[in-house]
Design a protein around this motif. Structure first.
Motif, PDB file in Angstrom:
ATOM      1  N   GLU A 167       0.360  -0.800  -0.269  1.00 24.82           N
ATOM      2  CA  GLU A 167       0.017  -0.168   0.242  1.00 24.82           C
ATOM      3  C   GLU A 167       0.827   1.016  -0.390  1.00 24.82           C
ATOM      4  O   GLU A 167       0.452   2.242  -1.012  1.00 24.82           O
ATOM      5  CB  GLU A 167      -0.908   0.111   1.277  1.00 24.82           C
ATOM      6  CG  GLU A 167      -1.587   0.840   1.383  1.00 24.82           C
ATOM      7  CD  GLU A 167      -3.104   1.396  -0.119  1.00 24.82           C
ATOM      8  OE1 GLU A 167      -2.779   2.923  -0.647  1.00 24.82           O
ATOM      9  OE2 GLU A 167      -2.902  -0.048  -0.532  1.00 24.82           O
ATOM     10  N   ALA A 168       2.734   1.151   0.755  1.00 23.48           N
ATOM     11  CA  ALA A 168       2.866   2.128   0.888  1.00 23.48           C
ATOM     12  C   ALA A 168       3.985   2.565  -0.695  1.00 23.48           C
ATOM     13  O   ALA A 168       3.549   3.615  -1.194  1.00 23.48           O
ATOM     14  CB  ALA A 168       3.972   1.934   2.077  1.00 23.48           C
ATOM     15  N   THR A 169       4.226   1.166  -1.873  1.00 21.45           N
ATOM     16  CA  THR A 169       4.208   2.313  -3.229  1.00 21.45           C
ATOM     17  C   THR A 169       3.209   2.356  -3.851  1.00 21.45           C
ATOM     18  O   THR A 169       3.717   3.167  -4.952  1.00 21.45           O
ATOM     19  CB  THR A 169       5.116   0.630  -3.105  1.00 21.45           C
ATOM     20  OG1 THR A 169       6.674  -0.209  -2.303  1.00 21.45           O
ATOM     21  CG2 THR A 169       5.618   0.749  -4.220  1.00 21.45           C
ATOM     22  N   GLN A 170       2.224   1.725  -3.455  1.00 19.31           N
ATOM     23  CA  GLN A 170       1.237   2.154  -4.663  1.00 19.31           C
ATOM     24  C   GLN A 170       0.807   3.791  -3.971  1.00 19.31           C
ATOM     25  O   GLN A 170       1.025   4.213  -5.486  1.00 19.31           O
ATOM     26  CB  GLN A 170      -0.060   1.497  -3.955  1.00 19.31           C
ATOM     27  CG  GLN A 170      -0.112   0.001  -4.556  1.00 19.31           C
ATOM     28  CD  GLN A 170      -1.287  -1.342  -4.125  1.00 19.31           C
ATOM     29  OE1 GLN A 170      -2.001  -0.299  -3.405  1.00 19.31           O
ATOM     30  NE2 GLN A 170      -1.676  -2.216  -4.925  1.00 19.31           N
ATOM     31  N   GLN A 171       0.858   4.005  -2.608  1.00 22.24           N
ATOM     32  CA  GLN A 171       0.932   5.400  -3.182  1.00 22.24           C
ATOM     33  C   GLN A 171       1.849   6.380  -3.127  1.00 22.24           C
ATOM     34  O   GLN A 171       1.609   7.245  -3.963  1.00 22.24           O
ATOM     35  CB  GLN A 171       0.413   6.150  -1.539  1.00 22.24           C
ATOM     36  CG  GLN A 171      -1.223   5.453  -0.357  1.00 22.24           C
ATOM     37  CD  GLN A 171      -1.016   5.711   0.915  1.00 22.24           C
ATOM     38  OE1 GLN A 171       0.008   6.257   1.618  1.00 22.24           O
ATOM     39  NE2 GLN A 171      -1.550   4.766   2.121  1.00 22.24           N
TER      40      GLN A 171
END
Length: 243
Positions: A167-171
């Motif tokens: 999720e962090a990399t998606q953001q």
């Protein structure tokens, strides 16, 4: 005193035979690396010639990380060119060698976000999408989350692998996409949005709230000219732009 002079002489010999060649090699290495990172095109055969010269050169006991990085970048560019013009066996060999050189460079400078991206690209080319290689893409974002010249390549890779990202990399990929639009890289952003990013279009559109209204309008108009109808935040496009 004689001992001191003797040690000084040994140090001078060491400097001349090891350290000085490293400094001499670093200057052209920086120039080559800069040209590759800038996307410059080389004359046909020039990359192969440079790599052949490296292979013929005597191995130095000390090698600057700048030189190691330049060779890694050259190997990657050579592998990319081989994939275009050569058979799969030769191209695969170039990728394998390039991957090894990139890994070595990263051991010397693990904060090199571009080489983390190249490692992800090379591994994906050899093995396809693999959750075990996603960490390389994560590391690229960790070490250089907002670097426009890297975004041109990285955002496409990130959107293509979006469901497998944390999720962090998606953001971070969403923020990077919005930054591309905001920086005037509208054409590339549109290509990413309508191809590998189409499944994530709703999230990408929300991310554009970070972008300047003029940039959002340019993005919306460019989509409309291609007949792509979406709701870009805060933008109303006249019907004529969709014709």
């Amino acid at each position: 005193m004689r001992v001191a002079f003797g040690l000084t002489g040994v140090a001078a010999v060491f400097w001349a035979s090891t350290v000085l060649p490293v400094f001499r090699a670093s200057t052209p290495a920086r120039e080559i690396a800069s040209r590759i990172l800038a996307g410059d095109r080389f004359k046909p055969g020039m990359i192969d010639g440079l790599l052949a010269s490296i292979d013929r050169s005597p191995k130095l006991p000390l090698v600057s990380h700048v030189v190691v990085r330049a060779e890694a970048l050259l190997r990657v560019r050579g592998a990319e060119e081989a994939m275009v013009r050569s058979g799969s066996d030769k191209a695969d060999l170039g990728i394998i060698v390039s991957e090894k050189k990139v890994r070595h460079s990263l051991t010397l400078n693990p904060a090199d976000s571009f080489l983390w991206l190249m490692l992800y690209s090379l591994s994906s080319t050899l093995n396809g999408f693999d959750v075990r290689t996603i960490d390389n893409l994560d590391q690229s974002y960790v070490n250089g989350p907002l670097e426009g010249w890297i975004a041109l390549r990285r955002n496409r890779f990130a959107l293509a692998a979006f469901p497998m990202l944390s999720e962090a990399t998606q953001q971070k990929a969403e923020i990077e996409f919005a930054a591309m639009v905001d920086s005037g890289l509208v054409e590339q952003a549109v290509i990413n949005f309508t191809s590998v990013g189409w499944e994530q279009r709703d999230r990408l559109l929300v991310s554009l709230e970070r972008a300047d209204v003029i940039s959002r309008e340019q993005f919306a108009k460019r989509l409309a000219r291609d007949g792509v109808k979406v709701n870009v935040p805060g933008i109303v496009i006249e019907e004529r732009f969709g014709r």
